[in-house]
Enzyme design. Structure first.
Site, PDB file in Angstrom:
ATOM      1  N   ARG A  43      11.887  -2.076  12.681  1.00  0.00           N
ATOM      2  CA  ARG A  43      10.705  -1.562  13.378  1.00  0.00           C
ATOM      3  C   ARG A  43      10.294  -2.491  14.511  1.00  0.00           C
ATOM      4  NH1 ARG A  43       6.031  -0.124   9.072  1.00  0.00           N
ATOM      5  NH2 ARG A  43       4.718  -1.132  10.632  1.00  0.00           N
TER       6      ARG A  43
ATOM      7  N   ARG B  78      -9.194   1.388   9.520  1.00  0.00           N
ATOM      8  CA  ARG B  78      -8.791   0.029   9.867  1.00  0.00           C
ATOM      9  C   ARG B  78      -9.929  -0.719  10.556  1.00  0.00           C
ATOM     10  NH1 ARG B  78      -3.158   0.591   9.410  1.00  0.00           N
ATOM     11  NH2 ARG B  78      -1.859  -1.054  10.107  1.00  0.00           N
TER      12      ARG B  78
ATOM     13  N   LYS C  88       0.821  -1.211   0.000  1.00  0.00           N
ATOM     14  CA  LYS C  88       0.000   0.000   0.000  1.00  0.00           C
ATOM     15  C   LYS C  88       0.857   1.264   0.000  1.00  0.00           C
ATOM     16  CE  LYS C  88      -2.171  -0.809   3.914  1.00  0.00           C
ATOM     17  NZ  LYS C  88      -1.531  -2.081   4.357  1.00  0.00           N
TER      18      LYS C  88
ATOM     19  N   ARG D 228      12.907  -8.720   4.172  1.00  0.00           N
ATOM     20  CA  ARG D 228      13.050  -7.283   4.462  1.00  0.00           C
ATOM     21  C   ARG D 228      13.849  -7.076   5.754  1.00  0.00           C
ATOM     22  NH1 ARG D 228       7.810  -6.137   3.676  1.00  0.00           N
ATOM     23  NH2 ARG D 228       7.315  -5.777   5.866  1.00  0.00           N
TER      24      ARG D 228
ATOM     25  N   ARG E 152      -0.523  -9.059  13.461  1.00  0.00           N
ATOM     26  CA  ARG E 152      -1.104  -7.967  12.655  1.00  0.00           C
ATOM     27  C   ARG E 152      -1.943  -8.531  11.503  1.00  0.00           C
ATOM     28  NH1 ARG E 152       4.205  -5.088  11.203  1.00  0.00           N
ATOM     29  NH2 ARG E 152       2.955  -3.639   9.989  1.00  0.00           N
TER      30      ARG E 152
HETATM   31  P1  AMP Z   1       1.116   0.467   9.585  1.00  0.00           P
HETATM   32  O1  AMP Z   1       2.373   1.225   9.408  1.00  0.00           O
HETATM   33  O2  AMP Z   1      -0.039   1.019   8.788  1.00  0.00           O
HETATM   34  O3  AMP Z   1       1.275  -1.030   9.375  1.00  0.00           O
HETATM   35  O4  AMP Z   1       0.673   0.654  11.101  1.00  0.00           O
HETATM   36  C1  AMP Z   1       1.493   0.217  12.158  1.00  0.00           C
HETATM   37  C2  AMP Z   1       0.663   0.121  13.444  1.00  0.00           C
HETATM   38  O5  AMP Z   1       0.117   1.399  13.763  1.00  0.00           O
HETATM   39  C3  AMP Z   1      -0.544  -0.806  13.379  1.00  0.00           C
HETATM   40  O6  AMP Z   1      -0.209  -2.154  13.618  1.00  0.00           O
HETATM   41  C4  AMP Z   1      -1.429  -0.222  14.482  1.00  0.00           C
HETATM   42  O7  AMP Z   1      -0.948  -0.580  15.760  1.00  0.00           O
HETATM   43  C5  AMP Z   1      -1.204   1.266  14.322  1.00  0.00           C
HETATM   44  N1  AMP Z   1      -2.158   1.875  13.381  1.00  0.00           N
HETATM   45  C6  AMP Z   1      -1.880   2.447  12.159  1.00  0.00           C
HETATM   46  N2  AMP Z   1      -2.995   2.909  11.582  1.00  0.00           N
HETATM   47  C7  AMP Z   1      -4.003   2.632  12.439  1.00  0.00           C
HETATM   48  C8  AMP Z   1      -5.420   2.844  12.414  1.00  0.00           C
HETATM   49  N3  AMP Z   1      -6.020   3.443  11.370  1.00  0.00           N
HETATM   50  N4  AMP Z   1      -6.148   2.409  13.470  1.00  0.00           N
HETATM   51  C9  AMP Z   1      -5.572   1.815  14.533  1.00  0.00           C
HETATM   52  N5  AMP Z   1      -4.263   1.576  14.626  1.00  0.00           N
HETATM   53  C10 AMP Z   1      -3.473   1.977  13.596  1.00  0.00           C
END
Ligand code: AMP
Length: 192
Positions: free
Chosen positions: A139, A88, A13, A127, A150
């Site tokens: 990370r 989400r 994405k 990665r 996740r």
């Molecule tokens: P990402 O970089 O999008 O994979 O997000 C990393 C982490 O941030 C996720 O596993 C969640 O813990 C948190 N996170 C990111 N976006 C959201 C969202 N829209 N709602 C809730 N938690 C989020």
């Protein structure tokens, strides 16, 4: 034009959002990046979010909706936004509809990245190896156990958004396992 990208972690994405930013002059809003910036700045929100993120869980809808609501008012979002990692949950999706409806700038398309989970895990492993080889920091939530968590959270809490958008006729699927170039072509074609 507002676009929403939905898909499991590691499905591409963010990569596609950056390409779309260039082509259409839109602003990518990655809620994951916004939260990581809060952590880096040592804010109260960042401190709260870090434990939740490192466990692979979702930060609360209230916090996320508030964060997006104020962010989309900023000048760099005027031409439209690519929502990357938001919404989400169904709750977030409904709140976003209301927000954009009030502004008179609804969502033009919702793009689902369809991906095979085991391939995503394999990609994560390479990665991590590359990140370590480059001497960079991995990370906190990029390890196999948290990544699998996740993926489960995506299936349980985020995938239920898809029927919601299917009902609005806005949902398009792309093959997240295809090459970056092919996925990008697919998206350009569906946007017309
Ligand atoms: P990402 O970089 O999008 O994979 O997000 C990393 C982490 O941030 C996720 O596993 C969640 O813990 C948190 N996170 C990111 N976006 C959201 C969202 N829209 N709602 C809730 N938690 C989020």
């Amino acid at each position: 034009m507002n676009l929403i990208l939905i898909g499991p972690p590691g499905a591409g994405k963010g990569t596609q959002a950056k390409i779309l930013e260039e082509i259409y002059g839109l602003k990518q809003l990655s809620t994951g990046d916004m939260l990581r910036a809060e952590i880096a700045d040592g804010t109260d929100l960042g401190k709260k979010a870090k434990a939740i993120m490192d466990a692979g869980n979702l930060v609360s809808d209230d916090i996320m909706v508030g964060m997006i609501e104020s962010r989309i008012e900023q000048a760099d979002c005027a031409k439209g936004v690519i929502f990357d990692g938001f919404p989400r949950t169904v709750e977030q999706a409904k709140a976003l509809d209301t927000m954009l409806g009030k502004k008179g700038k609804p969502v033009k398309a919702v793009i689902e990245f369809v991906a095979d989970e085991e391939t995503l895990v394999d990609r994560l492993k390479s990665r991590i190896a590359q990140t370590i080889a480059a001497g960079q920091e991995v990370r906190g939530d990029d390890n196999e156990e948290t990544f699998r968590k996740r993926l489960g959270v995506y299936r349980a809490q985020t995938a239920p958004i898809l029927p919601y958008y299917e009902g609005t006729g806005l949902l398009h699927k792309v093959d997240g396992m295809a090459s970056v170039e092919d996925v990008s072509k697919e998206i350009k074609a569906l946007l017309g």
